[in-house]
Design a protein around this motif. Structure first.
Motif, PDB file in Angstrom:
ATOM      1  N   LEU A 180       0.831  -1.203   0.000  1.00  0.00           N
ATOM      2  CA  LEU A 180       0.000   0.000   0.000  1.00  0.00           C
ATOM      3  C   LEU A 180       0.868   1.257   0.000  1.00  0.00           C
ATOM      4  CD1 LEU A 180      -2.836  -1.050   2.478  1.00  0.00           C
ATOM      5  CD2 LEU A 180      -2.941  -0.911  -0.013  1.00  0.00           C
ATOM      6  N   ALA A 181       1.997   1.200   0.702  1.00  0.00           N
ATOM      7  CA  ALA A 181       2.923   2.339   0.689  1.00  0.00           C
ATOM      8  C   ALA A 181       3.509   2.545  -0.708  1.00  0.00           C
ATOM      9  CB  ALA A 181       4.035   2.113   1.711  1.00  0.00           C
ATOM     10  N   LEU A 182       3.807   1.440  -1.410  1.00  0.00           N
ATOM     11  CA  LEU A 182       4.303   1.555  -2.786  1.00  0.00           C
ATOM     12  C   LEU A 182       3.261   2.215  -3.683  1.00  0.00           C
ATOM     13  CD1 LEU A 182       6.022  -1.914  -3.456  1.00  0.00           C
ATOM     14  CD2 LEU A 182       7.118   0.232  -2.805  1.00  0.00           C
ATOM     15  N   ALA A 189      -0.255   6.240 -13.523  1.00  0.00           N
ATOM     16  CA  ALA A 189      -1.129   5.062 -13.576  1.00  0.00           C
ATOM     17  C   ALA A 189      -0.366   3.812 -13.986  1.00  0.00           C
ATOM     18  CB  ALA A 189      -2.280   5.320 -14.546  1.00  0.00           C
ATOM     19  N   ARG A 190       0.650   3.952 -14.827  1.00  0.00           N
ATOM     20  CA  ARG A 190       1.398   2.761 -15.250  1.00  0.00           C
ATOM     21  C   ARG A 190       2.096   2.094 -14.075  1.00  0.00           C
ATOM     22  NH1 ARG A 190       7.106   3.111 -17.944  1.00  0.00           N
ATOM     23  NH2 ARG A 190       7.428   3.533 -15.725  1.00  0.00           N
ATOM     24  N   ASP A 191       2.762   2.906 -13.249  1.00  0.00           N
ATOM     25  CA  ASP A 191       3.474   2.339 -12.114  1.00  0.00           C
ATOM     26  C   ASP A 191       2.510   1.701 -11.122  1.00  0.00           C
ATOM     27  OD1 ASP A 191       5.664   3.326 -13.382  1.00  0.00           O
ATOM     28  OD2 ASP A 191       6.091   4.919 -11.934  1.00  0.00           O
ATOM     29  N   ASP A 308      13.016   2.369  -6.531  1.00  0.00           N
ATOM     30  CA  ASP A 308      12.747   3.807  -6.459  1.00  0.00           C
ATOM     31  C   ASP A 308      11.496   4.079  -5.616  1.00  0.00           C
ATOM     32  OD1 ASP A 308      13.192   6.595  -7.307  1.00  0.00           O
ATOM     33  OD2 ASP A 308      11.340   6.319  -8.429  1.00  0.00           O
ATOM     34  N   LEU A 309      10.446   3.288  -5.815  1.00  0.00           N
ATOM     35  CA  LEU A 309       9.220   3.457  -5.038  1.00  0.00           C
ATOM     36  C   LEU A 309       9.462   3.177  -3.555  1.00  0.00           C
ATOM     37  CD1 LEU A 309       6.547   1.827  -7.393  1.00  0.00           C
ATOM     38  CD2 LEU A 309       6.925   4.263  -6.970  1.00  0.00           C
ATOM     39  N   GLY A 314       9.639   5.556   1.804  1.00  0.00           N
ATOM     40  CA  GLY A 314      10.288   5.536   3.101  1.00  0.00           C
ATOM     41  C   GLY A 314      10.306   4.179   3.770  1.00  0.00           C
ATOM     42  N   LEU A 315      10.314   3.105   2.971  1.00  0.00           N
ATOM     43  CA  LEU A 315      10.325   1.763   3.537  1.00  0.00           C
ATOM     44  C   LEU A 315      11.703   1.446   4.121  1.00  0.00           C
ATOM     45  CD1 LEU A 315       8.374  -0.267   0.818  1.00  0.00           C
ATOM     46  CD2 LEU A 315       7.486   0.807   2.900  1.00  0.00           C
TER      47      LEU A 315
END
Length: 384
Positions: A180-182, A189-191, A308-309, A314-315
């Motif tokens: 969910l954080a990602l 929308a693609r990512d 990158d995500l 902030g994971l």
């Protein structure tokens, strides 16, 4: 000691594979022939030849260290295992005492070298007697019933002779909170669709980047598309792809999708349709924000995207595509999915590969115990 090294080869056809070079930057003929066969003859992924090439480079380093031809070494694989555990090119030979490679890594190297020897025997580069030093014949009684089948009587199978005991495998799945954080960190929308597809469909990165538009049947009734499968679904097919993507299994499969994925797909297709270059490409996932625009995304681009995500979200760790695939399978198992269902959804060749997802988490074990009620009536009162 002169070291061997893996090296990426680009063929005029556009295909790429990894080979092994010696200290003088000459390809090792036997290794190169096998790795090219793995890539083109067996139609395996480029990443497979990379892993094999790195393992063979280590093996050839060891052959050089003991000053023996590689064909003569299977009878000394016990020494090879010891060397693999401790060899560090940055440490003098007399000081190499600590473990630098775990059991899982050592076993992966041994598996690649065994496959190399099997091919060498098949093409006449090595005597078939070396296989007796690499494999034992054992009874199949210890295999799961699903693997043994129903045929009665004693059956034998080959088992690797040299294999370290590995710790019980723990599935490193992305948590729902991490996914969910990602999704919140996505800027287009693609990512978002990529994250959803990896999480809810469970495709490997090479499968998802190899999907063509014709494989996507996100409609309740696909009969108009010439497909008899009902409900929204995705076809996973093995085919050659110019972006290096490839489905691991040679067997095609159909994976159902839910409304969450379909919604993400619809939003992505609106974004994709606004890119003129993308309209000429039949791959589902294409470059929309970097050159060359409209070109199919490469499998490693998904790793870069998730890394990158992960930073943007902030994971505490950097997630990779396979962790989202693990998450999908773990969630299916937790929801009561059976072993054969998990195997079919993930496209595993052996049902034993799916068994790891049936190991319940500590929370599920506690919930199972708490569901057992105390006796009713007088016996229950006495216990209280």
């Amino acid at each position: 000691m002169d070291r061997f090294r893996p090296f990426l080869v680009r063929l005029p056809s556009g295909d790429r594979y990894w080979t092994v070079m010696d200290a003088a930057y000459r390809p090792v003929a036997a290794a190169d022939e096998w790795l090219l066969h793995v890539r083109l003859g067996r139609d395996c992924a480029e990443s497979t030849t990379e892993a094999y090439a790195r393992s063979l480079a280590l093996f050839l380093d060891w052959c050089t260290a003991i000053r023996q031809d590689w064909r003569e070494t299977p009878y000394q694989f016990g020494r090879f295992v010891y060397w693999l555990q401790r060899y560090d090119p940055g440490v003098p030979a007399y000081a190499q005492t600590r473990i630098v490679r775990g059991a899982r890594r050592v076993n992966a190297v041994l598996a690649a070298v065994r496959e190399f020897f099997k091919h060498a025997v098949a093409v006449g580069l090595a005597d078939k007697a070396v296989l007796d030093a690499l494999f034992d014949l054992v009874e199949d009684y210890d295999l799961p019933a699903e693997v043994r089948g129903e045929r009665p009587g004693l059956r034998l199978r080959s088992r690797p002779r040299h294999r370290l005991s590995e710790p019980q495998r723990v599935v490193d799945a992305a948590t729902d909170e991490e996914v969910l954080a990602l999704l919140k960190a996505c800027r287009n929308a693609r990512d978002r669709f990529i994250v959803l597809a990896l999480w809810r469909i469970g495709n490997r990165r090479g499968e998802l980047t190899g999907v063509r538009l014709e494989d996507v049947h996100f409609v309740p009734d696909a009969s108009s598309l010439g497909c008899r499968v009902r409900g929204e679904h995705l076809h996973v097919r093995r085919r050659p792809n110019l972006n290096g993507a490839i489905a691991k299994s040679r067997r095609s499969r159909v994976v159902p999708v839910d409304w969450f994925v379909v919604q993400g797909y619809d939003q992505y297709m609106l974004e994709r349709g606004a890119c003129q270059q993308a309209q000429r490409c039949d791959f589902l996932l294409v470059n929309l924000f970097r050159e060359p625009l409209g070109a199919p995304m490469r499998p490693k681009a998904l790793n870069e995207l998730l890394a990158d995500l992960s930073r943007r979200a902030g994971l505490d760790r950097s997630l990779h595509p396979h962790q989202l695939r693990h998450s999908m399978a773990t969630n299916v198992a937790a929801a009561g999915g059976t072993l054969d269902e998990i195997r079919e959804l993930l496209g595993h060749a052996a049902i034993t590969s799916s068994q790891v997802y049936l190991h319940p988490s500590p929370d599920r074990l506690r919930a199972a115990v708490e569901r057992v009620e105390l006796p009713r009536g007088r016996a229950g009162k006495e216990l209280r």
